[in-house]
Scaffold this active site. Structure first.
Site, PDB file in Angstrom:
ATOM      1  N   ASP A  28      -4.572  -7.588   7.226  1.00  0.00           N
ATOM      2  CA  ASP A  28      -5.892  -7.481   7.862  1.00  0.00           C
ATOM      3  C   ASP A  28      -6.958  -7.337   6.773  1.00  0.00           C
ATOM      4  O   ASP A  28      -6.639  -7.369   5.582  1.00  0.00           O
ATOM      5  CB  ASP A  28      -5.939  -6.302   8.860  1.00  0.00           C
ATOM      6  CG  ASP A  28      -5.672  -4.954   8.188  1.00  0.00           C
ATOM      7  OD1 ASP A  28      -5.465  -4.930   6.958  1.00  0.00           O
ATOM      8  OD2 ASP A  28      -5.674  -3.924   8.890  1.00  0.00           O
ATOM      9  N   GLU A  75       0.820  -1.224   0.000  1.00  0.00           N
ATOM     10  CA  GLU A  75       0.000   0.000   0.000  1.00  0.00           C
ATOM     11  C   GLU A  75       0.850   1.269   0.000  1.00  0.00           C
ATOM     12  O   GLU A  75       0.503   2.256  -0.620  1.00  0.00           O
ATOM     13  CB  GLU A  75      -0.889   0.096   1.258  1.00  0.00           C
ATOM     14  CG  GLU A  75      -1.918  -0.963   1.390  1.00  0.00           C
ATOM     15  CD  GLU A  75      -1.475  -2.035   2.364  1.00  0.00           C
ATOM     16  OE1 GLU A  75      -2.306  -2.503   3.107  1.00  0.00           O
ATOM     17  OE2 GLU A  75      -0.279  -2.404   2.343  1.00  0.00           O
ATOM     18  N   TYR A 127       3.698  -6.049  12.776  1.00  0.00           N
ATOM     19  CA  TYR A 127       2.456  -5.415  12.321  1.00  0.00           C
ATOM     20  C   TYR A 127       1.636  -4.924  13.521  1.00  0.00           C
ATOM     21  O   TYR A 127       1.457  -5.650  14.495  1.00  0.00           O
ATOM     22  CB  TYR A 127       1.641  -6.387  11.467  1.00  0.00           C
ATOM     23  CG  TYR A 127       0.485  -5.736  10.764  1.00  0.00           C
ATOM     24  CD1 TYR A 127       0.694  -4.609   9.957  1.00  0.00           C
ATOM     25  CD2 TYR A 127      -0.819  -6.203  10.901  1.00  0.00           C
ATOM     26  CE1 TYR A 127      -0.367  -3.990   9.311  1.00  0.00           C
ATOM     27  CE2 TYR A 127      -1.880  -5.599  10.251  1.00  0.00           C
ATOM     28  CZ  TYR A 127      -1.640  -4.493   9.461  1.00  0.00           C
ATOM     29  OH  TYR A 127      -2.693  -3.868   8.825  1.00  0.00           O
ATOM     30  N   ASP A 148      -1.313  -5.212   3.523  1.00  0.00           N
ATOM     31  CA  ASP A 148      -1.370  -5.555   4.954  1.00  0.00           C
ATOM     32  C   ASP A 148      -2.202  -6.806   5.239  1.00  0.00           C
ATOM     33  O   ASP A 148      -3.183  -7.086   4.543  1.00  0.00           O
ATOM     34  CB  ASP A 148      -1.941  -4.378   5.753  1.00  0.00           C
ATOM     35  CG  ASP A 148      -0.918  -3.267   5.942  1.00  0.00           C
ATOM     36  OD1 ASP A 148       0.275  -3.506   5.664  1.00  0.00           O
ATOM     37  OD2 ASP A 148      -1.303  -2.164   6.368  1.00  0.00           O
ATOM     38  N   HIS A 155      -1.721 -14.228  14.198  1.00  0.00           N
ATOM     39  CA  HIS A 155      -0.779 -13.108  14.142  1.00  0.00           C
ATOM     40  C   HIS A 155       0.058 -13.084  15.413  1.00  0.00           C
ATOM     41  O   HIS A 155      -0.187 -13.827  16.344  1.00  0.00           O
ATOM     42  CB  HIS A 155      -1.545 -11.788  14.005  1.00  0.00           C
ATOM     43  CG  HIS A 155      -2.467 -11.757  12.829  1.00  0.00           C
ATOM     44  ND1 HIS A 155      -2.023 -11.896  11.539  1.00  0.00           N
ATOM     45  CD2 HIS A 155      -3.813 -11.630  12.753  1.00  0.00           C
ATOM     46  CE1 HIS A 155      -3.054 -11.837  10.710  1.00  0.00           C
ATOM     47  NE2 HIS A 155      -4.158 -11.686  11.418  1.00  0.00           N
ATOM     48  N   GLU A 202      -8.748  -4.783   5.701  1.00  0.00           N
ATOM     49  CA  GLU A 202      -8.600  -3.624   4.812  1.00  0.00           C
ATOM     50  C   GLU A 202      -7.467  -3.863   3.815  1.00  0.00           C
ATOM     51  O   GLU A 202      -7.586  -3.580   2.628  1.00  0.00           O
ATOM     52  CB  GLU A 202      -8.326  -2.350   5.626  1.00  0.00           C
ATOM     53  CG  GLU A 202      -9.438  -1.956   6.575  1.00  0.00           C
ATOM     54  CD  GLU A 202     -10.748  -1.597   5.884  1.00  0.00           C
ATOM     55  OE1 GLU A 202     -10.724  -0.795   4.937  1.00  0.00           O
ATOM     56  OE2 GLU A 202     -11.798  -2.121   6.295  1.00  0.00           O
TER      57      GLU A 202
END
Length: 675
Positions: free
Chosen positions: A82, A8, A286, A80, A332, A84
C-alpha cells in the site's frame, strides 16, 4: 552473490526467512524509519519540500546495518503493497540505490512459500515501479502536517485549552457530535401497534394489523374496540414462495473491522493489529484492501474445501465472482485464508505460530466468510397469510429454512428471514384468536455510532481509506474527543467546542464533501494524473487564516496580571496577540516558584538525575529539566490496578504497557470528570 530482502516487521522477516533459506538475508526496517520531525513543522512553506529525518537511534542503527549488508548485493524491497509500505520502500531505495548492485521491488499479498518465491521471480527494478504511490503518501503526510500544525495552535489559543485539528480526524469528530445532537434534540412521538395472537393445531403465532404503525390514537382505539371480543379470524389468502439468500462477498478492511466490532466488540485498531499478525504469520492475505476479488487459485482451493467438508450439494455449479466498486481495488485480493483446510486445522496453525485466542477468533471470522462466499444460497420457504378479523385486515408471515447453503458455515447475517413457525393453514379456514393487543410505543432516537458503524459511515462518505479508519478512531479517542460507553462512542465537551469552532471559522476542515474530494485527489496523484504539491498548496492556502487571531482568555488574564504587577498600561495591545506575547516574554518571571523547586528536588531524588544551581535559578531551564526527569521517572513506573481498570473501562487496554501515555490519558479523564 549476496541477496538481501527488506520488509517492515521483524516478525514477517522471521517468517519469510524460513521459506527462503540460506540464499537470502531478510531484514526489517521496524516500521517507518523516516518521518517528519516531531518538534517542528518540517515543511518549507514556500516550496512544500518536506524534511524527513531518521526517527530514532535504533532506526539509525538498523539502517546502518542494512546499508552494510546491501553493499554490492542484490536487494529486494518487499515492504507492504500500500502507500505507506511503498513509502518505506522508497526511502530505503534512496538509501541503497548507490550501494547495492540492483534494487528490486517485490509485493507480497500473502506470506506463503509459493507466493513469496513467485513474487521474487516477478520482482522489477525499483525505478520502474509506480512513484505515484510515494507522491500520494507525500501529499497526505505533508498536507496533514500543515493542516495540523497550522490550525491546532490557533484552535487551542482561540477556544482555550489543547485542541488538535486534523484533515480526516475532525470530520469524524463532527459525525459523532452531529449524531449526539440528533439524540439530544429528539422528541419521541407515540404510535400504536395492533396484534392478534392466533392458535391452530397447538401452534401459536402472531398476526399484525395491515398498518403496522397507527399514528392516530383514536383510530387505533376504535379498531381495537371493534374487534377486541372476536374469537375467530378468517383466512383470506395463503401465499407460499421460495426465497433464496446469497452469501456476502469476502472481507475488505472495512467490512472486517465492522464484523469484528459487531461480533467480538473488537475496536478497529485491535482488529488491524490481530490481522497484521495473522498476515505476517502466513495465515491470511494482506489485510489493507478494498477489493472483494479472489484469485483463481484461491477459488479452486475454497471449492475443494467446501466439497470435502460439506458435500457437493453445497457447491454452486460455477464459482461466485465478486467485483469491487472501483477497478483500481481489483489489483489486490480480498482478505481471505491462505491455507484451505478445515477450521480445527486453522486453530492448530494459530497455536503453532504462538498466537492468541483473539487471533483465532478473527481468523475464524475470516475463514467462515471466505468459505461461505463460494457456497450455495440458503433457501427458505416463506408463507404469507392474510386474515380478516371482522372487516379489518391482519397479516402473518413465517419462514422455514429448507436448505442451509452458506449458512452451514457463516450464520451472522442480521437480515435473516423471520423465524416464526406457522401451522398448516388453508384459505377460508377460521383460526382461533387467543388475544388481541393494542400497544403504545414511542419512536426512538438514532443510535450512537459504534466503532464498527463509524467505519461504515466513514467509508460511505469517502473519508479516509481502508488503512486509515482504525487510526482515525484511535486518534479521536486518544485526543479525548470521544469516550466509549459500552460499545457506543459518545462525544465529550471538547468535541462539541472543537466542531462549533471549526464550523464557524474553518468549515472546510469538517466538510464531508471536501474531505472526500481530497481523498479522490490523492487517488489521482497515485495514478500520476495530479501533482501532490497542488494538493498540499490547496490545503495550505485554506489553513492560513485570513482573519486576525483572537487572544485567548488565559493569555489575556496572564498579561493583565503581569501588567498590574509591573504597573504597566496594556489597554492599547489587548487585541493584538503578537504584541501581548512580546509583553509576556519581556515581563514574565524568570525565576522558578518554590513549588516548582520542591517538585524538581523530589524528582532528582527519585531518578538520581543531577540538579544544578543554574537550573534552580532559571524557570525555563528548570521546566526543561523537570520534563526530562518526568520521562526518566516513568520508565520504571508501574500502573496500579485502579489505573488499569480506568483504561479497561474506556477501551484503552493498549496503553497498559505504556505508562506515560496511560497517565496522560487518565489525567484527561479525571480533568473532565471534575468539570
Amino acid at each position: 552473490m549476496k541477496k538481501v530482502l527488506i520488509v517492515e516487521s521483524p516478525k514477517k522477516a522471521k517468517e519469510i526467512s524460513h521459506y527462503l533459506g540460506k540464499d537470502f538475508i531478510v531484514k526489517a526496517t521496524v516500521g517507518h524509519f523516516k518521518d517528519l520531525p516531531e518538534d517542528e513543522m518540517g515543511v518549507d512553506l514556500q516550496t512544500y519540500q518536506p524534511k524527513f529525518v531518521i526517527k530514532s537511534s535504533n532506526h539509525k542503527k538498523i539502517l546502518s546495518e542494512i546499508k552494510k549488508l546491501s553493499q554490492d548485493a542484490e536487494v529486494y524491497i518487499a515492504t507492504d503493497p500500500d502507500r505507506e509500505g511503498y513509502a518505506i520502500g522508497y526511502f530505503m531505495w534512496e538509501e541503497l540505490k548507490k550501494k547495492a548492485k540492483t534494487v528490486k521491488r517485490a509485493e507480497f499479498h500473502e506470506i506463503t512459500k509459493d507466493h513469496i518465491v513467485e513474487k521474487i521471480k516477478e520482482a522489477v527494478d525499483f525505478e520502474k515501479t509506480n512513484f505515484g504511490l510515494f507522491n500520494a503518501f507525500l501529499g497526505r503526510r505533508v498536507g496533514d502536517r500543515i493542516v495540523g500544525y497550522t490550525l491546532s495552535p490557533i484552535a487551542s489559543r482561540e477556544i482555550g485549552g489543547r485542541f488538535s485539528v486534523g484533515r480526516v480526524q475532525s470530520p469524524a469528530v463532527r459525525l459523532i457530535v452531529e449524531r449526539e445532537r440528533e439524540i439530544l434534540n429528539f422528541k419521541p412521538t407515540p404510535y400504536y401497534v395492533l396484534t392478534a395472537l392466533l392458535e391452530k393445531d397447538g401452534i401459536k403465532f402472531t398476526a399484525l394489523y395491515e398498518k403496522q404503525k397507527i399514528e392516530d390514537k383514536q383510530e387505533a382505539e376504535k379498531i381495537y374496540q371493534d374487534i377486541k371480543d372476536e374469537k375467530t379470524a378468517a383466512v383470506e389468502k395463503v401465499e407460499k414462495k421460495q426465497i433464496k439468500q446469497s452469501p456476502k462477498p469476502p472481507f475488505t478492511t472495512s467490512t472486517l473491522q465492522q464484523s469484528a466490532n459487531s461480533v467480538y466488540r473488537f475496536p478497529p485498531e485491535k482488529t488491524m493489529m490481530l490481522a497484521q499478525d495473522l498476515f505476517e504469520s502466513g495465515l491470511i492475505t494482506y489485510h489493507r484492501t478494498d477489493s472483494t476479488r479472489l484469485s483463481d487459485q484461491a477459488i479452486t482451493g475454497i471449492r475443494k474445501l467446501i466439497e470435502k467438508e460439506f458435500g457437493k450439494e453445497y457447491l454452486p455449479k460455477n464459482p461466485r465472482v465478486y467485483k469491487s466498486k472501483n477497478t483500481q481495488a481489483d489489483a489486490h485480493e480480498a482478505i481471505r485464508i491462505t491455507n484451505f483446510v478445515p477450521l480445527k486445522d486453522q486453530e492448530a496453525l494459530v497455536k503453532e505460530k504462538g498466537l492468541s485466542e483473539d487471533h483465532f477468533k478473527l481468523l475464524k471470522l475470516i475463514y467462515e466468510r471466505t468459505v461461505a462466499c463460494q457456497m450455495e444460497d440458503a433457501v427458505f420457504e416463506r408463507t404469507n397469510i392474510t386474515l380478516k378479523i371482522k372487516n379489518h385486515t391482519f397479516k402473518a408471515s413465517g419462514s422455514i429454512l429448507k436448505f442451509k447453503g452458506y449458512k452451514a458455515v457463516y450464520d451472522l447475517e442480521e437480515d435473516d428471514e423471520e423465524s416464526q413457525s406457522l401451522p398448516k393453514i388453508e384459505k377460508n379456514q377460521l383460526i382461533n384468536i387467543q388475544s388481541i393487543n393494542l400497544e403504545e410505543k414511542f419512536t426512538k432516537p438514532p443510535a450512537r455510532y459504534t466503532e464498527g458503524s463509524l467505519v461504515k459511515k466513514l467509508e460511505e462518505l469517502g473519508i479516509g481509506r481502508p488503512s486509515t479508519y482504525a487510526t482515525i478512531i484511535k486518534t479521536i479517542k486518544e485526543r479525548g474527543y470521544v469516550v466509549k460507553e459500552g460499545s457506543s462512542l459518545k462525544p465529550t465537551d471538547l468535541a462539541f467546542h472543537l466542531v462549533d469552532y471549526l464550523n464557524q471559522k474553518y468549515n472546510w476542515v469538517i466538510d464531508y464533501n471536501f474531505t472526500k474530494k481530497m481523498e479522490e485527489f490523492l487517488d489521482k496523484v497515485e495514478e500520476n494524473k495530479k501533482d501532490w504539491k497542488e494538493f498540499v498548496k490547496h490545503l495550505h492556502q485554506k489553513s492560513v487564516s485570513t482573519t486576525r487571531s483572537k487572544v485567548s482568555k488565559k493569555m489575556l488574564d496572564y498579561a493583565k496580571d503581569l501588567a498590574k504587577k509591573h504597573g504597566k498600561d496594556i489597554d492599547a495591545i489587548l487585541d493584538d496577540p503578537q504584541k501581548l506575547k512580546e509583553f509576556i516574554n519581556d515581563h514574565a518571571d524568570k525565576k522558578p516558584s518554590e513549588k516548582q523547586i520542591t517538585y524538581a528536588k523530589s524528582l532528582s531524588e527519585k531518578t538520581g538525575l543531577p540538579l544544578t544551581e543554574k537550573e534552580l535559578s532559571d524557570k525555563k531551564l528548570l521546566t526543561k529539566w523537570i520534563n526530562k526527569a518526568k520521562k526518566e521517572a516513568l520508565k520504571n513506573y508501574q500502573l496500579s490496578e485502579k489505573q488499569k481498570n480506568v483504561l479497561i473501562k474506556y477501551g484503552r487496554e493498549d496503553l497498559i504497557e505504556k505508562p506515560a501515555e496511560a497517565l496522560k490519558f487518565i489525567a484527561s479523564k479525571l480533568k473532565r470528570f471534575k468539570k
